[in-house]
Motif scaffolding. Structure first.
Motif, short mmCIF file in Angstrom:
data_model
loop_
_atom_site.label_atom_id
_atom_site.label_comp_id
_atom_site.label_asym_id
_atom_site.label_seq_id
_atom_site.Cartn_x
_atom_site.Cartn_y
_atom_site.Cartn_z
N LEU A 54 16.22 -40.37 99.56
CA LEU A 54 17.23 -40.74 100.54
C LEU A 54 17.82 -39.63 101.11
CD1 LEU A 54 17.61 -43.77 101.17
CD2 LEU A 54 19.83 -43.64 100.19
N ASN A 58 17.03 -39.02 105.16
CA ASN A 58 18.22 -39.04 105.79
C ASN A 58 19.05 -37.87 106.27
OD1 ASN A 58 17.95 -41.79 105.98
ND2 ASN A 58 19.27 -42.37 104.34
N TRP A 88 16.25 -51.94 111.29
CA TRP A 88 16.49 -50.73 111.71
C TRP A 88 15.64 -49.62 111.56
CZ3 TRP A 88 20.57 -51.93 114.02
CH2 TRP A 88 21.37 -52.65 113.73
N ASP A 100 16.61 -44.73 110.19
CA ASP A 100 17.14 -46.10 109.94
C ASP A 100 18.59 -46.16 109.63
OD1 ASP A 100 16.60 -45.35 107.63
OD2 ASP A 100 15.92 -47.23 106.96
N ASN A 101 19.26 -45.23 108.79
CA ASN A 101 20.48 -45.35 108.47
C ASN A 101 21.44 -44.73 109.61
OD1 ASN A 101 22.04 -46.07 106.11
ND2 ASN A 101 22.14 -43.68 105.59
N GLU A 102 20.86 -43.73 110.39
CA GLU A 102 21.86 -43.23 111.41
C GLU A 102 21.95 -44.40 112.50
OE1 GLU A 102 19.88 -39.79 112.59
OE2 GLU A 102 21.99 -39.03 113.34
N LYS A 104 21.44 -47.51 111.95
CA LYS A 104 22.40 -48.83 111.60
C LYS A 104 23.89 -48.33 111.76
CE LYS A 104 21.84 -49.35 107.24
NZ LYS A 104 21.20 -49.56 105.84
N ASN A 105 24.34 -47.22 111.28
CA ASN A 105 25.63 -46.65 111.40
C ASN A 105 26.02 -46.86 112.73
OD1 ASN A 105 26.20 -46.60 108.48
ND2 ASN A 105 25.28 -44.52 108.77
#
Length: 342
Positions: A54, A58, A88, A100-102, A104-105
């Motif tokens: 992760l 990320n 995402w 995807d995390n970015e 999504k946030n």
DNA sequence: AACCTACTCAACCGCTACGAA
DNA sequence: GTTCGTAGCGGTTGAGTAGGT
């Protein structure tokens, strides 16, 4: 307490230190990540493999693009989210250097609130009913300036009517209103004519939007294949040798189908996914019931029961996503969405 | 300056998919 | 067919921080 995935190990949790980052970067640069579960040991880290993976994906990956999202990126996220929903990872694939995390946030902290402030349901991208707006606003930011539109829509159609904006959302698998919703769609088609439902221009709005095509890695070959594939996806194969336009096709579908049976659980928008895949060629196309040779839609090799939807690969989510801009605004293409985030 | 609140975003959790044994 | 390990995904959490009072 360690992670479930590495309970045997004594692992550190929480934020990564610069030293840890350095170790991970050095290890992956020199050896690649290989099996992530072995990375912590090999890199000399007291982290679990999952955490290393992760952190790399990320944050440490060299090809990551840092900094604020551009308006174009924001627009891309909204456009793709309208079609794919909260997928995402898929959305992030259209934004080079973004995770995807970015995405999504960013969606949860910014875009979602803007959409709600504009009276749009962030899940469906449809207009919110008046009683939904205060509820959603209460659950989200109170600091959004609703006077600043997330986007504005240029209406360049002479056939646009005010009534078109009043059409109820078409929600194929939402609730007991399904039948009524579908009739709204049907009535809209009858009222406003199927000519407003030009497949090429309205679904995804890709044809004329070169920059958007580029963003999502869409080629002209994809468009040809998507066009060839459209009818088997949307309808049971027609017995007519004449190609149907999209609006006529939907009319036909609504008029002839058992609507209750048609409202099955959501399926993924296959046409869109198909579009994103590497182009199918030859036998692969034939295997899917499509024909490259004749340039048109041909009878599938499998028998299709014309009286039911069991053999129909219709995708209601995709239809909804594709149709809503037309039903509400008669926008022909996504490139007609003038972006105004200032 | 101190406190409070809201926001951001990195990281975690739990789940599913998939391939190998 | 089952089990196990791994990768990947989406939802959620919580530490840090910015802004307001």
């Amino acid at each position: 307490m360690g992670h479930h995935c590495c309970s045997k190990q004594k692992v550190k949790r929480g934020l990564w230190s610069p030293e840890e980052d350095e170790k991970l970067i050095k290890h992956i640069t020199n050896h690649g990540h290989g099996c992530w579960s072995s990375v912590p040991k090999l890199a000399g880290l007291q982290r679990c493999g999952k955490s290393c993976r992760l952190r790399w994906i990320n944050y440490l990956r060299p090809d990551l693009r840092r900094g604020s999202f551009t308006e174009h990126e924001e627009r891309t996220i909204i456009d793709v989210h309208r079609i794919l929903g909260n997928r995402w990872a898929q959305i992030a694939k259209h934004l080079p250097g973004r995770t995807d995390n970015e995405v999504k946030n960013f969606w949860n902290s910014c875009i979602k609130k803007k959409l709600i402030a504009q009276g749009l349901d962030p899940n469906t991208h449809n207009l919110l009913s008046p009683h939904q707006i205060p509820i959603l606003n209460a659950n989200n930011s109170k600091n959004i300036d609703s006077t600043k539109p997330v986007f504005s829509i240029i209406n360049n159609s002479s056939t646009q009517t005010k009534d078109a904006k009043k059409v109820q959302p078409f929600r194929p698998h939402s609730d007991a209103n399904d039948l009524a919703m579908s009739h709204n769609l049907y009535e809209s088609l009858l009222t406003h004519g199927s000519s407003n439902l030009n497949y090429q221009d309205n679904i995804l709005g890709l044809k004329n939007d070169v920059s958007y095509q580029s963003t999502i890695g869409f080629s002209s070959q994809h468009m040809v294949e998507l066009e060839r594939a459209k009818m088997p996806i949307l309808l049971p194969l027609s017995s007519s040798s004449q190609p149907l336009d999209f609006g006529t096709a939907v009319q036909s579908w609504v008029a002839n189908s058992d609507l209750g049976a048609a409202f099955e659980p959501a399926r993924r928008p296959e046409a869109y996914e198909q579009m994103l895949q590497p182009p199918m060629v030859g036998q692969e196309f034939v295997n899917k019931g499509l024909d490259l040779r004749g340039g048109g839609v041909v009878q599938s090799q499998t028998n299709v029961d014309m009286g039911s939807f069991d053999g129909c690969n219709i995708d209601l989510e995709f239809m909804e996503a594709a149709l809503m801009p037309t039903l509400y605004t008669n926008v022909g293409s996504l490139d007609q969405l003038a972006w105004d985030c200032n």
